[in-house]
Scaffold this motif. Structure first.
Motif, PDB file in Angstrom:
ATOM      1  N   GLN A 129      18.532  14.969 -37.822  1.00 31.21           N
ATOM      2  CA  GLN A 129      19.640  14.653 -36.911  1.00 31.21           C
ATOM      3  C   GLN A 129      19.594  15.558 -35.680  1.00 31.21           C
ATOM      4  O   GLN A 129      19.857  15.119 -34.559  1.00 31.21           O
ATOM      5  N   GLY A 130      19.249  16.815 -35.900  1.00 30.83           N
ATOM      6  CA  GLY A 130      19.161  17.759 -34.786  1.00 30.83           C
ATOM      7  C   GLY A 130      18.052  17.395 -33.818  1.00 30.83           C
ATOM      8  O   GLY A 130      18.191  17.578 -32.588  1.00 30.83           O
ATOM      9  N   LEU A 131      16.959  16.879 -34.362  1.00 33.06           N
ATOM     10  CA  LEU A 131      15.831  16.475 -33.521  1.00 33.06           C
ATOM     11  C   LEU A 131      16.181  15.196 -32.759  1.00 33.06           C
ATOM     12  O   LEU A 131      15.830  15.028 -31.585  1.00 33.06           O
ATOM     13  N   ILE A 132      16.895  14.309 -33.434  1.00 36.63           N
ATOM     14  CA  ILE A 132      17.274  13.041 -32.781  1.00 36.63           C
ATOM     15  C   ILE A 132      18.275  13.300 -31.654  1.00 36.63           C
ATOM     16  O   ILE A 132      18.129  12.795 -30.539  1.00 36.63           O
ATOM     17  N   TYR A 133      19.282  14.117 -31.958  1.00 37.30           N
ATOM     18  CA  TYR A 133      20.391  14.293 -31.004  1.00 37.30           C
ATOM     19  C   TYR A 133      20.333  15.599 -30.216  1.00 37.30           C
ATOM     20  O   TYR A 133      21.335  16.019 -29.645  1.00 37.30           O
ATOM     21  N   ARG A 134      19.165  16.241 -30.203  1.00 39.11           N
ATOM     22  CA  ARG A 134      18.975  17.476 -29.424  1.00 39.11           C
ATOM     23  C   ARG A 134      19.998  18.551 -29.800  1.00 39.11           C
ATOM     24  O   ARG A 134      20.511  19.270 -28.924  1.00 39.11           O
ATOM     25  N   ARG A 135      20.290  18.647 -31.080  1.00 37.48           N
ATOM     26  CA  ARG A 135      21.175  19.740 -31.507  1.00 37.48           C
ATOM     27  C   ARG A 135      20.282  20.850 -32.035  1.00 37.48           C
ATOM     28  O   ARG A 135      19.675  20.717 -33.102  1.00 37.48           O
ATOM     29  N   PRO A 183      18.104   1.065 -35.451  1.00 43.28           N
ATOM     30  CA  PRO A 183      18.859   1.941 -34.540  1.00 43.28           C
ATOM     31  C   PRO A 183      20.158   2.432 -35.158  1.00 43.28           C
ATOM     32  O   PRO A 183      20.761   1.734 -35.964  1.00 43.28           O
ATOM     33  N   GLU A 184      20.571   3.635 -34.799  1.00 41.94           N
ATOM     34  CA  GLU A 184      21.855   4.184 -35.247  1.00 41.94           C
ATOM     35  C   GLU A 184      22.995   3.316 -34.706  1.00 41.94           C
ATOM     36  O   GLU A 184      22.787   2.493 -33.805  1.00 41.94           O
ATOM     37  N   ALA A 185      24.206   3.525 -35.242  1.00 44.61           N
ATOM     38  CA  ALA A 185      25.370   2.749 -34.793  1.00 44.61           C
ATOM     39  C   ALA A 185      25.550   2.871 -33.273  1.00 44.61           C
ATOM     40  O   ALA A 185      25.998   1.943 -32.599  1.00 44.61           O
ATOM     41  N   ASP A 186      25.180   4.033 -32.707  1.00 41.05           N
ATOM     42  CA  ASP A 186      25.332   4.229 -31.258  1.00 41.05           C
ATOM     43  C   ASP A 186      24.125   3.685 -30.477  1.00 41.05           C
ATOM     44  O   ASP A 186      23.985   3.938 -29.272  1.00 41.05           O
ATOM     45  N   GLY A 187      23.243   2.959 -31.183  1.00 35.72           N
ATOM     46  CA  GLY A 187      22.115   2.313 -30.497  1.00 35.72           C
ATOM     47  C   GLY A 187      20.885   3.189 -30.349  1.00 35.72           C
ATOM     48  O   GLY A 187      19.861   2.743 -29.799  1.00 35.72           O
ATOM     49  N   VAL A 188      20.953   4.432 -30.805  1.00 37.51           N
ATOM     50  CA  VAL A 188      19.819   5.346 -30.600  1.00 37.51           C
ATOM     51  C   VAL A 188      18.606   4.935 -31.434  1.00 37.51           C
ATOM     52  O   VAL A 188      18.724   4.662 -32.635  1.00 37.51           O
ATOM     53  N   ASP A 189      17.448   4.875 -30.775  1.00 38.63           N
ATOM     54  CA  ASP A 189      16.171   4.629 -31.458  1.00 38.63           C
ATOM     55  C   ASP A 189      15.694   5.997 -31.967  1.00 38.63           C
ATOM     56  O   ASP A 189      15.310   6.867 -31.187  1.00 38.63           O
ATOM     57  N   LYS A 190      15.730   6.178 -33.295  1.00 38.49           N
ATOM     58  CA  LYS A 190      15.529   7.515 -33.856  1.00 38.49           C
ATOM     59  C   LYS A 190      14.136   8.078 -33.571  1.00 38.49           C
ATOM     60  O   LYS A 190      14.000   9.239 -33.178  1.00 38.49           O
ATOM     61  N   VAL A 191      13.121   7.252 -33.776  1.00 39.51           N
ATOM     62  CA  VAL A 191      11.763   7.766 -33.589  1.00 39.51           C
ATOM     63  C   VAL A 191      11.548   8.134 -32.112  1.00 39.51           C
ATOM     64  O   VAL A 191      11.038   9.221 -31.794  1.00 39.51           O
ATOM     65  N   ALA A 192      11.971   7.258 -31.234  1.00 42.10           N
ATOM     66  CA  ALA A 192      11.795   7.533 -29.796  1.00 42.10           C
ATOM     67  C   ALA A 192      12.556   8.805 -29.415  1.00 42.10           C
ATOM     68  O   ALA A 192      12.052   9.643 -28.641  1.00 42.10           O
TER      69      ALA A 192
END
Ligand code: F6P
Length: 359
Positions: A45-51, A84-93
């Motif tokens: 999650q941190g890698l996906i959302y830059r946390r 894609p996540e509920a917010d539309g985020v493409d996780k791998v990308a």
């Protein structure tokens, strides 16, 4: 300047911090240039959302004996990776973008089976990834041991020891449920270490009449109590023979909290004895790592860091026949290391009189 990323993924375990400490220390001591450490929060999650946090290497000095993970963790199921996540985020990308934007030289991923599949996917997408075999379940293919396992066995064994004193005072039978949904390594080791009378694991379907007979035999022979170790994922022969859908319906229709309660009820009905249930649950993942875990976690961290400094990536560090080695992620991903019903420890346990409920 080298810059590496660290993340801990999936269910936690006791030796995650010890592993990260070893990675960071080795890099600080051995890298030819300064090292920056990026710690991703809550796994992928941190890698996906830059946390993330920039980690001071000195911050790892005091974490050798600290359980849990200072980075936090989460489960990011591999089978939903391309949804894609509920917010539309493409996780791998998103993960590829974060890795590139931060200019990482390598991502060190501490995780179990699902997390290693994701690591393999990222490696195929071109990221430099090194995986480290974390899980209390010890079910990662390609390594004889995973960190977290021995500490969890220790907790489960202590639980059996503690139950034994009260069970003996009352002449009771106890079903002690320990972790292991798909594989029975923790129950098998804890049953042997705790001197259990029966051990029910997913790899060896049981028949309740045979478990009841084993319990009776022990008590008739003069034992003060009987202890049945039950894996979370223990299955009966009848359940294994059910069509998958029917089995799922039966599991969904269960009203008891978990399988050990059902087994206790059935044993009580068959033997007419007082049968109680004990479930150590997540305490098996809690507390400080034991000494063996600290050593093995440290070996994994050191070998992962040395591998990176040699320019290697796309592998998982492992131990095979007592030697540390590297296994390509492609060999590990998607495979489980199950207990071999014909293996040494099962054979030895049977020789001691431990029933697996199948004979
Ligand atoms: O991490 C492995 C494990 O502890 C299994 O042994 C257990 O079945 C599962 O995780 C429990 O998961 P959770 O922490 O999500 O309840």
């Amino acid at each position: 300047m080298l810059r590496i990323g660290l993340l801990t993924s999936g269910g936690d375990c006791q030796a995650l911090n010890a592993t990260m400490r070893a990675i960071v220390r080795t890099l600080v001591n051995r890298a030819p240039e300064p090292v920056e450490v990026v710690g991703f929060e809550d796994g992928y999650q941190g890698l996906i959302y830059r946390r993330f946090r920039m980690m001071d290497p000195a911050g790892f000095d005091d974490v050798l004996a600290r359980g849990g993970t200072i980075l936090g963790t989460s489960r990011t199921p591999f089978k939903r990776l391309d949804i894609p996540e509920a917010d539309g985020v493409d996780k791998v990308a998103a993960m590829k973008r974060t890795y590139a934007e931060l200019g990482l030289d390598c991502l060190f991923m501490l995780g179990g089976n699902g997390s290693t599949k994701t690591a393999h996917r990222l490696a195929r997408e071109g990221l430099r990834v090194i995986a480290l075999p974390k899980t209390i379940d010890n079910d990662t293919w390609g390594t004889d041991l995973t960190f977290g396992f021995t500490s969890a066995v220790e907790v489960a064994t202590r639980c059996i020891d503690d139950i034994r004193t009260t069970a003996s005072s009352h002449g009771r039978v106890f079903a002690v449920e320990v972790m292991g949904h798909k594989v029975g390594w923790i129950p098998l080791y804890a049953a042997v270490a705790g001197g259990a009378d029966a051990c029910l694991i997913p790899e060896i379907p049981y028949e309740i009449d045979k478990v009841a007979a084993a319990v009776e035999r022990r008590l008739d022979a003069g034992a003060a109590c009987a202890i049945v170790v039950v894996a979370e994922g223990a299955v009966s022969r009848a359940e294994v023979e059910m069509p998958k859908k029917e089995y799922k319906r039966a599991v969904a229709a269960r009203t008891s909290p978990s399988v050990a309660y059902d087994i206790a009820r059935e044993l009580g009905a068959r033997t007419g004895r007082e049968v109680r249930t004990a479930v150590p649950g997540h305490t098996q993942r809690g507390g400080a790592p034991d000494a063996q875990d600290r050593v093995f976690a440290t070996q994994c961290g050191v070998e992962a860091a040395l591998g990176f400094l040699e320019g290697a990536h796309g592998f998982m560090v492992a131990q095979r026949e007592g030697r540390m080695c590297r296994v390509p992620l492609g060999e590990v991903a998607g495979r489980l290391k199950r207990v071999d019903p014909e293996g040494d420890l099962v054979r030895e346990a049977r020789a001691l009189g431990v029933s697996f409920g199948d004979e």
